[in-house]
Write an enzyme that holds these catalytic residues in place. Sequence first.
Site, PDB file in Angstrom:
ATOM      1  N   ASP A  81       4.290  14.474  -3.550  1.00  0.00           N
ATOM      2  CA  ASP A  81       3.856  13.776  -2.334  1.00  0.00           C
ATOM      3  C   ASP A  81       4.570  12.418  -2.234  1.00  0.00           C
ATOM      4  O   ASP A  81       4.619  11.659  -3.215  1.00  0.00           O
ATOM      5  CB  ASP A  81       2.327  13.577  -2.437  1.00  0.00           C
ATOM      6  N   HIS A  82       5.128  12.118  -1.080  1.00  0.00           N
ATOM      7  CA  HIS A  82       5.792  10.829  -0.825  1.00  0.00           C
ATOM      8  C   HIS A  82       6.844  10.461  -1.864  1.00  0.00           C
ATOM      9  O   HIS A  82       6.842   9.342  -2.400  1.00  0.00           O
ATOM     10  CB  HIS A  82       4.759   9.693  -0.709  1.00  0.00           C
ATOM     11  N   GLU A 133       9.816  13.018   6.412  1.00  0.00           N
ATOM     12  CA  GLU A 133       8.856  12.271   7.260  1.00  0.00           C
ATOM     13  C   GLU A 133       9.616  11.407   8.250  1.00  0.00           C
ATOM     14  O   GLU A 133      10.595  10.750   7.919  1.00  0.00           O
ATOM     15  CB  GLU A 133       7.932  11.393   6.396  1.00  0.00           C
ATOM     16  N   HIS A 179      -2.959   6.188   5.977  1.00  0.00           N
ATOM     17  CA  HIS A 179      -3.558   6.446   4.669  1.00  0.00           C
ATOM     18  C   HIS A 179      -4.768   5.545   4.415  1.00  0.00           C
ATOM     19  O   HIS A 179      -4.875   4.472   4.991  1.00  0.00           O
ATOM     20  CB  HIS A 179      -2.532   6.186   3.558  1.00  0.00           C
ATOM     21  N   GLY A 180      -5.652   6.001   3.543  1.00  0.00           N
ATOM     22  CA  GLY A 180      -6.748   5.155   3.075  1.00  0.00           C
ATOM     23  C   GLY A 180      -8.025   5.307   3.869  1.00  0.00           C
ATOM     24  O   GLY A 180      -8.159   6.215   4.704  1.00  0.00           O
ATOM     25  N   GLY A 210      -2.685  11.292   6.039  1.00  0.00           N
ATOM     26  CA  GLY A 210      -3.747  10.352   6.397  1.00  0.00           C
ATOM     27  C   GLY A 210      -4.874  11.020   7.145  1.00  0.00           C
ATOM     28  O   GLY A 210      -5.426  10.473   8.106  1.00  0.00           O
ATOM     29  N   ASP A 254      -6.584  12.808   0.382  1.00  0.00           N
ATOM     30  CA  ASP A 254      -6.745  12.092  -0.895  1.00  0.00           C
ATOM     31  C   ASP A 254      -8.008  11.213  -0.839  1.00  0.00           C
ATOM     32  O   ASP A 254      -8.905  11.327  -1.664  1.00  0.00           O
ATOM     33  CB  ASP A 254      -5.494  11.239  -1.176  1.00  0.00           C
ATOM     34  N   THR A 255      -8.076  10.352   0.161  1.00  0.00           N
ATOM     35  CA  THR A 255      -9.168   9.384   0.249  1.00  0.00           C
ATOM     36  C   THR A 255     -10.556  10.037   0.168  1.00  0.00           C
ATOM     37  O   THR A 255     -11.445   9.534  -0.530  1.00  0.00           O
ATOM     38  CB  THR A 255      -9.030   8.575   1.566  1.00  0.00           C
TER      39      THR A 255
HETATM   40  P1  13P Z   1      -5.792  10.108   3.201  1.00  0.00           P
HETATM   41  O1  13P Z   1      -5.645   8.716   2.654  1.00  0.00           O
HETATM   42  O2  13P Z   1      -6.297  10.095   4.601  1.00  0.00           O
HETATM   43  O3  13P Z   1      -6.614  10.977   2.323  1.00  0.00           O
HETATM   44  O4  13P Z   1      -4.306  10.745   3.270  1.00  0.00           O
HETATM   45  C1  13P Z   1      -3.719  11.266   2.119  1.00  0.00           C
HETATM   46  C2  13P Z   1      -2.264  11.531   2.276  1.00  0.00           C
HETATM   47  O5  13P Z   1      -1.714  11.535   3.358  1.00  0.00           O
HETATM   48  C3  13P Z   1      -1.527  11.840   1.046  1.00  0.00           C
HETATM   49  O6  13P Z   1      -0.160  12.029   1.293  1.00  0.00           O
HETATM   50  O1  G3H Z   2      -0.412   9.031   0.323  1.00  0.00           O
HETATM   51  C1  G3H Z   2      -0.545   8.725  -0.848  1.00  0.00           C
HETATM   52  C2  G3H Z   2      -1.614   9.361  -1.656  1.00  0.00           C
HETATM   53  O2  G3H Z   2      -2.879   8.994  -1.193  1.00  0.00           O
HETATM   54  C3  G3H Z   2      -1.392   9.071  -3.110  1.00  0.00           C
HETATM   55  O3  G3H Z   2      -1.662   7.752  -3.412  1.00  0.00           O
HETATM   56  O4  G3H Z   2       0.362   6.788  -4.519  1.00  0.00           O
HETATM   57  O5  G3H Z   2      -1.941   5.886  -4.989  1.00  0.00           O
HETATM   58  O6  G3H Z   2      -1.248   8.122  -5.877  1.00  0.00           O
HETATM   59  P1  G3H Z   2      -1.080   7.098  -4.774  1.00  0.00           P
HETATM   60 ZN    ZN Z   3       0.560  10.779   2.830  1.00  0.00          ZN
END
Ligand code: 13P
Ligand code: G3H
Ligand code: ZN
Length: 307
Positions: A81-82, A133, A179-180, A210, A254-255
């Site tokens: 991811d990212h 992205e 995100h978050g 997000g 994730d959040t």
């Molecule tokens: P959230 O912070 O909304 O859970 O998004 C997670 C995300 O995009 C991880 O790549």
């Molecule tokens: O988008 C990012 C994910 O929520 C992962 O977050 O880089 O803190 O592991 P992190």
């Molecule tokens: Zn993300």
Amino acid sequence: MLATNKELMAAARKGKYAVGAFNINNMEWLQAVTGAAEELGSPAIIALSEGAIKYAGFRDIVSMVRLMAEEKKVPISLHLDHGKDMDIIVKCIEGGFTSVMIDGSALPFEENIAVTAKVVEKARPKGVSVEGELGKLAGIEDNVSVAERDAIFTNPTQAEEFVNRTGVDALAIAVGTSHGAYKFKGEAHLAFDRISEIASRVKALLVLHGASGVKQENVDLANRFGASIKGAKGVPDTAIVEAIRRGICKVNIDTDIRIAFNAYVRKALSEKPEEIDPRKVLGPGRDAIASVVREKIKLFGSEGKAR
Ligand code: 13P
Ligand code: G3H
Ligand code: ZN
């Protein structure tokens, strides 16, 4: 069984549902996600960020995810991811990931294309899927101008060019989410028309980052046991369903699982102050994650799709 994002997302696009990508950092989270997916007969994507890989150790976490995925009856992808660091991305492509994301969204358009195309060139011979992205993931307040929106959201014409020139399998688009836990100041707004337009113009499969709903119940529970999460706001479930209807086929979470884990671990620690057995503390956190993942699988429509 192990699968690639491309396989899972192509089936989702065809079946008009989405596959959940859940970020994990350790064994409990992995067990919760894969367990919930198997229970509901759903595909799932295990997402590891560069930070998660650093925290857990590349070899250890990759071995664990691959082993657990191979044992499950449902298809599970191991996805970076990212990805931003080319050395890590290459390590993932060569070291057992079935999919990688190259996040060049902070770069100028031409540089994003160049770096993304380079990742596709390295990943394709290995059968590893690639997600790029385009656009900026940022909450948009009600009163921002159309021009400001255009500067942040993914531009459909550019998206078409980006996909054609890079050859990515999947594209993360910016349509108002971020995100978050603090996504919107006022009402939640997603640019649904933009999702439809991009979906009709690009060959790549679309991803919504997000996407956490930031359920008030879990925020309140965490706060009741000492957390300080104030004014949090996520994407409503109805907006997720609409985004999927318009072409999103991978939804990143994730959040929501962070908050659920935090709330239930706090609760366990607070209600049993004498308890020092880590299993009695982490166990409720693991159950809470599984419960969120089950809800998401149902919301995304992927329940039973892997049976
Ligand atoms: P959230 O912070 O909304 O859970 O998004 C997670 C995300 O995009 C991880 O790549
Ligand atoms: O988008 C990012 C994910 O929520 C992962 O977050 O880089 O803190 O592991 P992190
Ligand atoms: Zn993300």
